[in-house]
Design an enzyme around this catalytic site. Structure first.
Site, PDB file in Angstrom:
ATOM      1  N   ARG A 104      25.066  33.866  38.831  1.00  0.00           N
ATOM      2  CA  ARG A 104      25.335  34.809  39.925  1.00  0.00           C
ATOM      3  C   ARG A 104      24.267  35.889  39.847  1.00  0.00           C
ATOM      4  O   ARG A 104      24.266  36.719  38.934  1.00  0.00           O
ATOM      5  CB  ARG A 104      26.739  35.416  39.779  1.00  0.00           C
ATOM      6  CG  ARG A 104      27.009  36.514  40.789  1.00  0.00           C
ATOM      7  CD  ARG A 104      28.453  36.968  40.835  1.00  0.00           C
ATOM      8  NE  ARG A 104      29.294  36.026  41.564  1.00  0.00           N
ATOM      9  CZ  ARG A 104      30.480  36.318  42.081  1.00  0.00           C
ATOM     10  NH1 ARG A 104      30.979  37.538  41.968  1.00  0.00           N
ATOM     11  NH2 ARG A 104      31.176  35.403  42.720  1.00  0.00           N
ATOM     12  N   HIS A 131      27.144  31.539  49.134  1.00  0.00           N
ATOM     13  CA  HIS A 131      28.225  31.408  48.137  1.00  0.00           C
ATOM     14  C   HIS A 131      28.840  30.007  48.310  1.00  0.00           C
ATOM     15  O   HIS A 131      29.966  29.857  48.769  1.00  0.00           O
ATOM     16  CB  HIS A 131      29.263  32.517  48.366  1.00  0.00           C
ATOM     17  CG  HIS A 131      30.187  32.744  47.215  1.00  0.00           C
ATOM     18  ND1 HIS A 131      30.105  32.027  46.037  1.00  0.00           N
ATOM     19  CD2 HIS A 131      31.215  33.624  47.055  1.00  0.00           C
ATOM     20  CE1 HIS A 131      31.050  32.458  45.208  1.00  0.00           C
ATOM     21  NE2 HIS A 131      31.737  33.420  45.797  1.00  0.00           N
ATOM     22  N   GLN A 134      32.361  29.023  46.914  1.00  0.00           N
ATOM     23  CA  GLN A 134      33.463  29.556  47.720  1.00  0.00           C
ATOM     24  C   GLN A 134      33.722  28.650  48.925  1.00  0.00           C
ATOM     25  O   GLN A 134      34.867  28.311  49.239  1.00  0.00           O
ATOM     26  CB  GLN A 134      33.107  30.979  48.192  1.00  0.00           C
ATOM     27  CG  GLN A 134      34.169  31.620  49.065  1.00  0.00           C
ATOM     28  CD  GLN A 134      35.454  31.886  48.301  1.00  0.00           C
ATOM     29  OE1 GLN A 134      35.430  32.500  47.254  1.00  0.00           O
ATOM     30  NE2 GLN A 134      36.588  31.428  48.811  1.00  0.00           N
ATOM     31  N   ASP A 227      35.717  38.850  55.433  1.00  0.00           N
ATOM     32  CA  ASP A 227      35.214  39.245  54.120  1.00  0.00           C
ATOM     33  C   ASP A 227      34.960  40.752  54.180  1.00  0.00           C
ATOM     34  O   ASP A 227      34.965  41.354  55.267  1.00  0.00           O
ATOM     35  CB  ASP A 227      33.918  38.456  53.804  1.00  0.00           C
ATOM     36  CG  ASP A 227      33.378  38.713  52.394  1.00  0.00           C
ATOM     37  OD1 ASP A 227      34.113  39.270  51.556  1.00  0.00           O
ATOM     38  OD2 ASP A 227      32.205  38.361  52.132  1.00  0.00           O
ATOM     39  N   CYS A 267      37.887  35.360  51.063  1.00  0.00           N
ATOM     40  CA  CYS A 267      37.368  34.913  49.758  1.00  0.00           C
ATOM     41  C   CYS A 267      37.879  35.780  48.616  1.00  0.00           C
ATOM     42  O   CYS A 267      37.939  35.315  47.479  1.00  0.00           O
ATOM     43  CB  CYS A 267      35.842  34.946  49.793  1.00  0.00           C
ATOM     44  SG  CYS A 267      35.203  36.585  50.200  1.00  0.00           S
ATOM     45  N   ARG A 296      39.655  27.423  43.975  1.00  0.00           N
ATOM     46  CA  ARG A 296      38.351  27.613  43.337  1.00  0.00           C
ATOM     47  C   ARG A 296      38.289  26.838  42.015  1.00  0.00           C
ATOM     48  O   ARG A 296      37.270  26.252  41.673  1.00  0.00           O
ATOM     49  CB  ARG A 296      38.076  29.107  43.060  1.00  0.00           C
ATOM     50  CG  ARG A 296      37.876  29.988  44.288  1.00  0.00           C
ATOM     51  CD  ARG A 296      36.603  29.645  45.046  1.00  0.00           C
ATOM     52  NE  ARG A 296      35.415  29.696  44.223  1.00  0.00           N
ATOM     53  CZ  ARG A 296      34.709  30.799  43.953  1.00  0.00           C
ATOM     54  NH1 ARG A 296      35.052  31.940  44.490  1.00  0.00           N
ATOM     55  NH2 ARG A 296      33.626  30.741  43.194  1.00  0.00           N
TER      56      ARG A 296
HETATM   57  N1  NVA Z   1      30.461  39.090  50.332  1.00  0.00           N
HETATM   58  C1  NVA Z   1      31.076  39.476  49.093  1.00  0.00           C
HETATM   59  C2  NVA Z   1      31.685  38.296  48.440  1.00  0.00           C
HETATM   60  C3  NVA Z   1      32.330  38.543  47.127  1.00  0.00           C
HETATM   61  C4  NVA Z   1      32.925  37.301  46.533  1.00  0.00           C
HETATM   62  C5  NVA Z   1      30.044  40.119  48.188  1.00  0.00           C
HETATM   63  O1  NVA Z   1      28.901  39.624  48.139  1.00  0.00           O
HETATM   64  O2  NVA Z   1      30.338  41.117  47.554  1.00  0.00           O
HETATM   65  N1   CP Z   2      35.518  35.097  45.833  1.00  0.00           N
HETATM   66  C1   CP Z   2      34.785  35.349  44.730  1.00  0.00           C
HETATM   67  O1   CP Z   2      33.717  34.791  44.488  1.00  0.00           O
HETATM   68  O2   CP Z   2      35.340  36.287  43.915  1.00  0.00           O
HETATM   69  P1   CP Z   2      34.687  36.906  42.608  1.00  0.00           P
HETATM   70  O3   CP Z   2      33.615  37.870  43.053  1.00  0.00           O
HETATM   71  O4   CP Z   2      35.831  37.607  41.929  1.00  0.00           O
HETATM   72  O5   CP Z   2      34.112  35.813  41.774  1.00  0.00           O
END
Ligand code: NVA
Ligand code: CP
Length: 309
Positions: A104, A131, A134, A227, A267, A296
């Site tokens: 990540r 992502h 997800q 989101d 998500c 997930r």
């Molecule tokens: N769009 C959000 C998703 C988190 C799982 C982010 O990037 O923070």
């Molecule tokens: N939805 C998701 O990826 O959550 P986290 O940021 O907690 O991994």
């Protein structure tokens, strides 16, 4: 699929995505009876997380454990990366120890660099652009709740230039799901990703619509998805975004425009009172966010089982 990277679902065919979802559904059943075969016995998975995570981190760690592999969770600040070691050197070294790298990283280019130097599969656990893990769980959840995926209408409302929206757009357009995206002006999805999705849709028969009002997108939807307005890395834009997204909350009133048996997806993490009203996300009749989060785990299991050599 053994040995392949998962950077974006755009690199996978419809049949490969279907295989991943089918295996995830099988793992769900096997997990309920503690009968998961140790398909990755004696393997090791590096998990490099430069950003916080609850679902992705824990679901991948548990997925690796259930399959018999060792997950190794690492924050860059604990590695020599924090003292200037190159991503390329890190990738080459990790490849000599582990069988896959789940990463990540905020900047998508960093993930591409990691993948280009890694000799083992790299799995995208979220970047600013995509992502995919997800989106696989999202597809599995839609299939579970609606019985089919082809022809279903998904309405995504909110921030469109966003990892979750981009991957949902790719996933839906590959699989023949219709997707209507409503965003404020200036927050549309990335034009290159829209182009990819349009080409996918041409082949799969899915319809893609872009709107600038939530009600147009939500009309007759089977799935309403949103989101956060402020994704990771966008914290400095918080005040401007909260102003620009005023009126973009998924409210009970808006959901009345969808089909009576619509499902609400997110998500997570969610910000109640910003992108979604509490009575929408906490509505036990329509909201499926907890099943979506649970899925997930099974999709991560399928990803590891099919990609790790
Ligand atoms: N769009 C959000 C998703 C988190 C799982 C982010 O990037 O923070
Ligand atoms: N939805 C998701 O990826 O959550 P986290 O940021 O907690 O991994």
């Amino acid at each position: 699929m053994k040995g392949r990277d998962l950077i974006t679902l755009q690199d996978f065919t419809r049949d490969e995505i279907k295989l991943l979802i089918d295996l995830a559904r099988e793992y769900k059943l096997l997990s309920k009876s503690n009968a998961v075969p140790k398909a990755l016995k004696d393997k090791s998975i590096a998990m490099l997380f430069a950003l916080p995570s609850t679902r992705t981190r824990v679901s991948f760690e548990v997925a690796a454990f259930r399959l018999g592999a060792l997950p190794i969770y690492m924050r860059p600040r604990e590695l020599q990366l924090s003292r200037g070691e190159d991503i390329s050197d890190t990738a080459r070294v990790l490849s000599r120890y582990v069988d896959a790298i789940v990463a990540r990283l905020l900047k998508h280019d960093q993930l591409l660099e990691l993948a280009s130097y890694s000799e083992v599969p790299v799995i995208n656990a979220l970047t600013n652009l995509y992502h995919p893990c997800q989106a696989l769980a999202d597809l599995m959840t839609i299939l579970e709740k609606k019985g089919v995926i082809k022809g279903v209408k998904v309405a995504y409302v909110g921030d469109g230039y966003n990892n979750v929206c981009h991957s949902l757009l790719i996933a839906c357009s590959k699989m023949g799901i219709n997707i209507s995206i409503a965003t404020p002006r200036g927050y549309e999805p990335d034009p290159d990703i829209i182009n990819d999705a349009m080409e996918n849709a041409h082949r799969s028969g899915s319809k893609i619509e872009l709107h600038d009002s939530p009600s147009e997108a939500i009309k007759d939807a089977d799935v309403i998805y949103t989101d956060v307005f402020i994704s990771m890395g966008r914290e400095a834009e918080k005040e401007k975004r909260l102003r620009d997204f005023k009126g973009w909350q998924v409210t009970k009133g808006l959901t009345k425009l969808a089909k009576p048996d619509f499902i609400f997806m997110h998500c997570l993490p969610a910000h109640r009172g910003e992108e979604v009203a509490p009575e929408v996300i906490d509505d036990p009749l329509h909201s499926v966010v907890w099943d979506q989060a649970e899925n997930r785990l099974y999709t991560e299991m399928a990803i590891l089982a099919l990609l790790v050599p």
